[in-house]
Scaffold this motif. Structure first.
Motif, short mmCIF file in Angstrom:
data_model
loop_
_atom_site.label_atom_id
_atom_site.label_comp_id
_atom_site.label_asym_id
_atom_site.label_seq_id
_atom_site.Cartn_x
_atom_site.Cartn_y
_atom_site.Cartn_z
N CYS A 1 0.84 -1.19 0.00
CA CYS A 1 0.00 0.00 0.00
C CYS A 1 0.88 1.25 0.00
O CYS A 1 1.91 1.29 0.67
CB CYS A 1 -0.88 -0.02 1.24
N LEU A 2 0.45 2.25 -0.74
CA LEU A 2 1.09 3.57 -0.74
C LEU A 2 -0.01 4.60 -0.57
O LEU A 2 -0.97 4.61 -1.34
CB LEU A 2 1.84 3.82 -2.05
N TRP A 3 0.12 5.44 0.44
CA TRP A 3 -0.85 6.51 0.69
C TRP A 3 -0.10 7.81 0.78
O TRP A 3 0.81 7.96 1.60
CB TRP A 3 -1.63 6.22 1.97
N MET A 4 -0.44 8.75 -0.08
CA MET A 4 0.24 10.04 -0.14
C MET A 4 -0.69 11.15 0.34
O MET A 4 -1.91 11.03 0.27
CB MET A 4 0.68 10.34 -1.58
N ARG B 1 3.81 23.95 -0.47
CA ARG B 1 3.17 22.64 -0.36
C ARG B 1 4.09 21.59 -0.97
O ARG B 1 4.78 21.84 -1.94
CB ARG B 1 1.85 22.64 -1.13
N HIS B 2 4.09 20.41 -0.36
CA HIS B 2 4.83 19.30 -0.93
C HIS B 2 4.14 18.00 -0.60
O HIS B 2 3.27 17.93 0.26
CB HIS B 2 6.30 19.29 -0.44
N ALA B 3 4.53 16.97 -1.33
CA ALA B 3 3.98 15.64 -1.10
C ALA B 3 4.49 15.10 0.23
O ALA B 3 5.62 15.37 0.63
CB ALA B 3 4.40 14.70 -2.24
N HIS B 4 3.62 14.36 0.90
CA HIS B 4 4.00 13.73 2.16
C HIS B 4 3.55 12.27 2.11
O HIS B 4 2.41 11.98 1.75
CB HIS B 4 3.35 14.43 3.35
N LEU B 5 4.44 11.39 2.45
CA LEU B 5 4.13 9.96 2.46
C LEU B 5 3.48 9.62 3.81
O LEU B 5 4.12 9.70 4.84
CB LEU B 5 5.42 9.16 2.27
N PHE B 6 2.20 9.29 3.76
CA PHE B 6 1.49 8.87 4.97
C PHE B 6 1.80 7.42 5.32
O PHE B 6 1.95 7.07 6.48
CB PHE B 6 -0.02 9.00 4.80
N LEU B 7 1.84 6.56 4.29
CA LEU B 7 2.01 5.13 4.54
C LEU B 7 2.65 4.45 3.35
O LEU B 7 2.24 4.67 2.21
CB LEU B 7 0.64 4.48 4.81
N LEU B 8 3.64 3.64 3.64
CA LEU B 8 4.20 2.69 2.68
C LEU B 8 4.35 1.39 3.45
O LEU B 8 5.05 1.35 4.46
CB LEU B 8 5.55 3.14 2.15
N TYR B 9 3.63 0.37 3.00
CA TYR B 9 3.69 -0.91 3.70
C TYR B 9 3.69 -2.03 2.68
O TYR B 9 2.89 -2.05 1.73
CB TYR B 9 2.50 -1.09 4.65
N MET C 1 7.97 3.82 -4.12
CA MET C 1 8.60 5.12 -3.88
C MET C 1 8.86 5.85 -5.20
O MET C 1 8.70 7.07 -5.28
CB MET C 1 9.89 4.95 -3.09
N GLU C 2 9.22 5.12 -6.23
CA GLU C 2 9.38 5.74 -7.55
C GLU C 2 8.03 6.24 -8.07
O GLU C 2 7.94 7.32 -8.66
CB GLU C 2 10.02 4.75 -8.53
N TYR C 3 6.98 5.48 -7.80
CA TYR C 3 5.63 5.88 -8.16
C TYR C 3 5.26 7.18 -7.43
O TYR C 3 4.70 8.10 -8.03
CB TYR C 3 4.66 4.76 -7.80
N ALA C 4 5.58 7.24 -6.14
CA ALA C 4 5.29 8.44 -5.34
C ALA C 4 6.03 9.66 -5.89
O ALA C 4 5.47 10.76 -5.98
CB ALA C 4 5.69 8.20 -3.88
N GLN C 5 7.29 9.46 -6.27
CA GLN C 5 8.07 10.57 -6.80
C GLN C 5 7.50 11.06 -8.14
O GLN C 5 7.45 12.26 -8.38
CB GLN C 5 9.53 10.15 -6.95
N THR C 6 7.07 10.13 -8.97
CA THR C 6 6.47 10.51 -10.25
C THR C 6 5.20 11.31 -10.02
O THR C 6 4.96 12.33 -10.67
CB THR C 6 6.17 9.24 -11.09
N GLY D 1 4.05 19.13 -9.52
CA GLY D 1 4.92 20.29 -9.39
C GLY D 1 5.61 20.41 -8.04
O GLY D 1 6.21 21.43 -7.74
N ASP D 2 5.51 19.36 -7.23
CA ASP D 2 6.16 19.39 -5.92
C ASP D 2 7.67 19.36 -6.09
O ASP D 2 8.20 18.72 -7.00
CB ASP D 2 5.72 18.19 -5.07
#
Length: 158
Positions: free
Chosen positions: A71-74, A85-93, A108-113, A119-120
Motif C-alpha cells: 500500500c502507498l498513501w500520499m 506545499r509538498h507531497a507527504h508519504l502517509f504510509l508505505l507498507y 517510492m518511484e511511483y510516489a516521486q512521479t 509540481g512538488d
C-alpha cells in the motif's frame, strides 16, 4: 514489476487502509492496540490524498485478483521553512512475504512521479528510528534527515 499489479484506491477502501496501517505499526510495536488509527484514516483520506494498492498475480495459475500485498498513501504538507506545499508519504507498507523484491522501491518511484507531476519540489515522510529496513531504503533513494521529532512522556503532577 513482473507478477505485481498496481491499482488506484479510493475513499471506499477505508477499512482496508486501516488494516494496513495497523499491520505497519504492529510490525514495530507488536503488543499495542492500534484501533485508534481508524480516526486518522477518517480525517485524512480524501480525493486529495491518493491511495494505491499492489496486488500479486501468480502467472503460473489463473490470473485473479488477490488481496493487496502493499500500500502507498500520499498526502500534502507545508514546508515550515519555505511555506511551499509538498507531497507527504502517509504510509508505505509491504507485507512481510513480499519484502525485498523491489515492491517498496517501485512504490517510492511511483510516489516521486506523482509528486513531480503535481509540481512538488520535495517529498516528506516520518520513519521510526528503529525501522532499519525503511531507513536503508529511504537513504538509498536520497532522502535526508531535515529535523527530528522529539517527545517527552509526562507523568501526573509534572
Amino acid at each position: 514489476m513482473p507478477s505485481y499489479k498496481i491499482r488506484k484506491g479510493s475513499t471506499l477502501d477505508r477499512a482496508l487502509l486501516v488494516k494496513f496501517m495497523q499491520r505497519t505499526y504492529q510490525d514495530i510495536f507488536p503488543n499495542q492496540d492500534f484501533s485508534h488509527l481508524s480516526k486518522t484514516v477518517e480525517q485524512y483520506l480524501s480525493s486529495e490524498t491518493p491511495l494505491w494498492w499492489v496486488n500479486f498475480t501468480d502467472t503460473e495459475t489463473v490470473t485473479q485478483e488477490t488481496s493487496p500485498v502493499a500500500c502507498l498513501w500520499m498526502g500534502n504538507a507545508i514546508d515550515q521553512i519555505t511555506g511551499q506545499r509538498h507531497a507527504h508519504l502517509f504510509l508505505l507498507y509491504v507485507v512481510p512475504e513480499h519484502r525485498r523484491r523491489g515492491v517498496g522501491r517501485a512504490l517510492m518511484e511511483y510516489a516521486q512521479t506523482w509528486a513531480r507531476a503535481r509540481g512538488d519540489k520535495q517529498i516528506g515522510l516520518q520513519v521510526f528510528s528503529s525501522n532499519t529496513p525503511a531507513l536503508n531504503l529511504y537513504n538509498q533513494l536520497g532522502f535526508q534527515t531535515q529535523s527530528l521529532w522529539m517527545i517527552k512522556p509526562l507523568e501526573n503532577g509534572e
